[in-house]
Enzyme design. Structure first.
Site, PDB file in Angstrom:
ATOM      1  N   CYS A 211       1.172  -1.282  -0.153  1.00 54.27           N
ATOM      2  CA  CYS A 211       0.292   0.581   0.109  1.00 54.27           C
ATOM      3  C   CYS A 211       0.559   1.659   0.826  1.00 54.27           C
ATOM      4  CB  CYS A 211      -0.694  -0.005   1.225  1.00 54.27           C
ATOM      5  SG  CYS A 211      -0.031   0.438   2.344  1.00 54.27           S
TER       6      CYS A 211
ATOM      7  N   CYS B  68       2.396   5.388   8.838  1.00 54.80           N
ATOM      8  CA  CYS B  68       1.813   6.250   7.529  1.00 54.80           C
ATOM      9  C   CYS B  68       0.407   7.493   7.752  1.00 54.80           C
ATOM     10  CB  CYS B  68       0.829   4.918   7.261  1.00 54.80           C
ATOM     11  SG  CYS B  68      -0.468   5.088   6.171  1.00 54.80           S
TER      12      CYS B  68
ATOM     13  N   HIS C 257      -0.524  -4.905  19.400  1.00 53.70           N
ATOM     14  CA  HIS C 257      -0.426  -4.768  18.303  1.00 53.70           C
ATOM     15  C   HIS C 257       0.514  -3.166  18.309  1.00 53.70           C
ATOM     16  CE1 HIS C 257       0.179  -2.879  14.159  1.00 53.70           C
ATOM     17  NE2 HIS C 257      -0.651  -3.810  13.410  1.00 53.70           N
TER      18      HIS C 257
ATOM     19  N   GLU D 121       0.616  -0.285  16.429  1.00 49.90           N
ATOM     20  CA  GLU D 121       0.254   0.507  15.770  1.00 49.90           C
ATOM     21  C   GLU D 121      -1.358   0.671  17.071  1.00 49.90           C
ATOM     22  OE1 GLU D 121      -3.676   2.160  13.102  1.00 49.90           O
ATOM     23  OE2 GLU D 121      -2.690   0.070  12.396  1.00 49.90           O
TER      24      GLU D 121
ATOM     25  N   SER E 189      -1.237  -7.920  10.731  1.00 52.48           N
ATOM     26  CA  SER E 189      -2.390  -8.153  10.961  1.00 52.48           C
ATOM     27  C   SER E 189      -3.333  -7.915   9.485  1.00 52.48           C
ATOM     28  CB  SER E 189      -3.295  -6.528  12.009  1.00 52.48           C
ATOM     29  OG  SER E 189      -3.629  -6.469  12.299  1.00 52.48           O
TER      30      SER E 189
END
EC number: 1.17.7.4
Length: 313
Positions: free
Chosen positions: A12, A96, A124, A126, A223
């Site tokens: 991405c 990101c 996680h 993030e 994930s």
């Protein structure tokens, strides 16, 4: 056997940006540069960058004073940013932009006087980074069942934000449960979940209707890759997560005529090609690509890197 490639699949814009930040930092500063946590969750990407001179660390106390330190695409807590400043590190933030957007939304909701709920997976990176970016208590909810355990009064003003790599369907279910639980609740639409997450999941749902087996190229700690495998399984298709061609097993395809192949957002296309080569070694193979959404998203690099390029020119 026929292989149908998902479209879109693989890298991405956030992953492309993060990798480019590390590579440009190496070009401009020389090796080593230090990266806190895996830049993205893929060992092939990490090993490639390590071979170029990147050193991956879990904590900043492993980074020499004044060295170049890069934050991973998953984002970091404000305490990590403060620690880096105190250590005199030359920081490049590869978070990101869509993760940063979640941080901004969360702070805005808290500033408006709302209790904040984060939909995500405990542990996680993030999620840990997002919690650490919010100047108030954040309530983590991982499932619809956990909504029923919340002790806040029903009329509490609340807001929710989400981890960017979740299952769109699961997230929608949790949001609906929260909306039933609270009378004063706001939050972004599920369409605000990362564009790449949505596009890859939609492609796998469509692909699963056409194949006998699904292969997802990605890391076990990714994930978004795990969510793709789960979607295939939920669609009734035997689905396997593989890092590369070496993990492909012939017995998976004993009764298969058509195989679907996709890749998580942090998996390089070379690993998809590696899996195709492994499948080709099993017998004659026809490869086709499904029609799908074309992605044209690009994220800007940190000004520190682009300014250096401008000076060189």
């Amino acid at each position: 056997m026929r292989v149908i490639l998902a479209q879109p699949r693989g890298f991405c814009a956030g992953v492309v940006r993060a990798i480019e930040i590390v590579e440009r930092a190496l070009q401009q500063n020389g090796a080593p540069v230090y990266v806190r946590h895996e830049i993205v969750h893929n060992r092939h990407v990490v090993e490639n960058l390590r071979n170029k001179g990147a050193r991956f660390v879990e904590e900043l106390d492993e980074v020499p004073h004044g060295a170049v330190a890069i934050f991973s695409a998953h984002g970091v807590a404000q305490t990590v940013e403060q620690d880096a400043q105190a250590r005199g590190l030359d920081v490049l933030d590869a978070t990101c932009p869509l993760v940063t957007k979640v941080h901004v939304q969360g702070r805005q909701y808290v500033a408006a006087g709302r209790r904040l709920i984060l939909i995500g997976h405990a542990g996680h990176p993030e999620v840990e980074g997002t919690i650490g970016q919010i100047p108030a208590e954040v309530i983590l909810v991982q499932s619809e069942a956990e909504v029923d355990t919340l002790t806040l009064p029903a009329d509490t003003p609340v807001a929710y934000v989400t981890q960017t790599t979740l299952s769109v369907d699961d997230t929608r279910g949790i949001i609906e449960a929260l909306q039933r639980r609270f009378t004063d609740i706001v939050g972004p639409d599920t369409r605000d979940i990362c564009y790449a997450t949505q596009n890859r999941q939609a492609a796998v749902r469509e692909l699963s209707e056409q194949v006998d087996v699904l292969l997802v190229v990605g890391a076990t700690n990714s994930s978004n890759s795990n969510r793709l495998r789960e979607i295939g399984t939920e669609s009734g298709v035997p689905s396997y997560l593989v890092a590369d061609g070496s993990e492909v097993r012939a017995e998976w395809f004993a009764n298969a005529r058509t195989v679907g192949l996709t890749a998580g957002a942090s998996a390089p296309e070379e690993m998809v090609e590696d899996v195709i080569a492994a499948l080709r070694a099993l017998g004659p193979l026809e490869v086709a690509t499904m029609s799908g959404r074309e992605e044209k998203v690009e994220f800007k690099l940190p000004a520190k890197l682009t300014q250096a390029v401008a000076r060189e020119v």
